[in-house]
Design an enzyme around this catalytic site. Structure first.
Site, PDB file in Angstrom:
ATOM      1  N   TYR A  55      31.150  44.465  11.823  1.00  0.00           N
ATOM      2  CA  TYR A  55      32.524  43.752  11.619  1.00  0.00           C
ATOM      3  C   TYR A  55      32.500  42.697  12.694  1.00  0.00           C
ATOM      4  O   TYR A  55      31.618  42.800  13.645  1.00  0.00           O
ATOM      5  CB  TYR A  55      33.552  44.766  11.527  1.00  0.00           C
ATOM      6  CG  TYR A  55      33.812  45.321  12.914  1.00  0.00           C
ATOM      7  CD1 TYR A  55      33.948  44.794  14.049  1.00  0.00           C
ATOM      8  CD2 TYR A  55      34.306  46.660  12.846  1.00  0.00           C
ATOM      9  CE1 TYR A  55      34.119  45.454  15.429  1.00  0.00           C
ATOM     10  CE2 TYR A  55      34.513  47.410  13.850  1.00  0.00           C
ATOM     11  CZ  TYR A  55      34.336  47.002  15.234  1.00  0.00           C
ATOM     12  OH  TYR A  55      34.631  47.582  16.397  1.00  0.00           O
ATOM     13  N   GLU A 123      27.628  40.563   8.096  1.00  0.00           N
ATOM     14  CA  GLU A 123      28.815  40.589   8.769  1.00  0.00           C
ATOM     15  C   GLU A 123      30.065  40.732   8.287  1.00  0.00           C
ATOM     16  O   GLU A 123      29.884  40.019   7.089  1.00  0.00           O
ATOM     17  CB  GLU A 123      28.802  39.459   9.878  1.00  0.00           C
ATOM     18  CG  GLU A 123      27.750  39.629  10.925  1.00  0.00           C
ATOM     19  CD  GLU A 123      28.349  40.306  12.166  1.00  0.00           C
ATOM     20  OE1 GLU A 123      29.456  41.021  12.181  1.00  0.00           O
ATOM     21  OE2 GLU A 123      27.847  40.448  13.105  1.00  0.00           O
TER      22      GLU A 123
END
Length: 290
Positions: A55, A123
């Site tokens: 993240y 991501e």
């Protein structure tokens, strides 16, 4: 020259040109030399053997700026609310899959170190944890984002034949310094869609063998299980802070309701269930994990 003779000679010329093209198609002119690609080695495999989830801890605009202008990168960035084109979510591809992205850092999984060289990094825009008066709170994962993550990840694991146990989080491969993608990351939903590993409930129950789930587990036995599964962990039976971080990373992935790092019986049973499912002992093996 008759029309038929002309047509025959034209056809023969076309065939010769086609054959010449077929032969020359195995040779590539690279400016200062010619590479002949007509022979292929059997001892070769894909650079890509792992898929790593992250993240961002910042919003989409900030994530794009950091991942495209600073000394960190990932192959893909999944927005919190992906736009849709022709019924399909749109994600950002920032690095070609054939190239290395700088997303994993110092890392290890299943004996492979420096996973940047052997993985694809995704991501995901998510702010991660926030400390509140009521305690630590984690940002949830919106359904549209989860759908995009699943579509992207499934495509990658199918194309590269990535094994279920090699779909991991940053916290799995670097448990001493990372906690992303966090305990709310939808690992079970990914598994249900055909991405990654997950233990079978019946096997977990059987491996508990009547023990209370919150009862103690043998530290060295759990360390051995986690090391066999892929974690970089000592196997000395010492419950130090480094071992606790590894246990917490494992719990965050497979038992997120409690990721305190305590070596309890349920954690031990989950680890054994994963080994039973994905890395069963072979005849003649000495299974030190039981």
């Amino acid at each position: 020259m008759s029309f038929h003779r002309f047509a025959l000679r034209a056809a023969m010329l076309a065939l010769a040109l086609t054959l010449a093209a077929c032969v020359s198609s195995t040779k590539v002119d690279r400016g200062t030399y010619v590479a002949d690609t007509s022979h292929h080695a059997q001892s070769a495999d894909s650079r890509i053997r792992f898929l790593v989830m992250h993240y961002t801890e910042i919003d989409e605009a900030g994530s794009l700026k950091v991942l495209t202008t600073e000394a960190v990168s990932s192959h893909y960035l999944v927005p919190e609310n992906p736009p849709v084109e022709n019924g399909k979510p749109v994600v950002w591809q920032l690095v070609p899959e054939s190239q290395r992205a700088w997303h994993a850092g110092a890392s290890e999984w299943q004996g492979t170190t420096e996973l940047n060289a052997a993985s694809i990094g995704i991501e995901n825009v998510n702010l991660g944890p926030r400390d509140t008066p009521q305690g630590r709170a984690w940002q949830p994962w919106p359904p549209a984002q989860v759908d995009a993550i699943i579509r992207l990840a499934k495509d990658i694991v199918v194309r590269y034949g990535i094994l279920p146990t090699r779909v991991v989080g940053h916290s799995d491969i670097a448990p001493q310094r990372k906690i992303d993608p966090g305990p709310l990351f939808p690992w079970k939903q990914l598994y249900d869609a055909g991405v990654g590993a997950w233990p079978d409930d019946a096997t977990v129950k059987a491996d508990l063998a009547g023990r209370a789930p919150d009862g103690p587990a043998d530290v060295r036995g759990l360390q051995l299980k986690l090391a066999r599964y892929g974690y970089d962990v000592a196997t000395d039976g010492v419950l130090d802070e480094r071992t606790r971080r590894v246990i917490a990373a494992f719990q965050m992935h497979f038992r997120p309701r409690d990721y305190s790092g305590t070596p309890d019986a349920q954690t031990d049973a989950i680890a054994q269930a994963l080994l039973d499912k994905y890395m069963p002992a072979q005849p003649g093996d000495t299974d030190l994990t039981r």
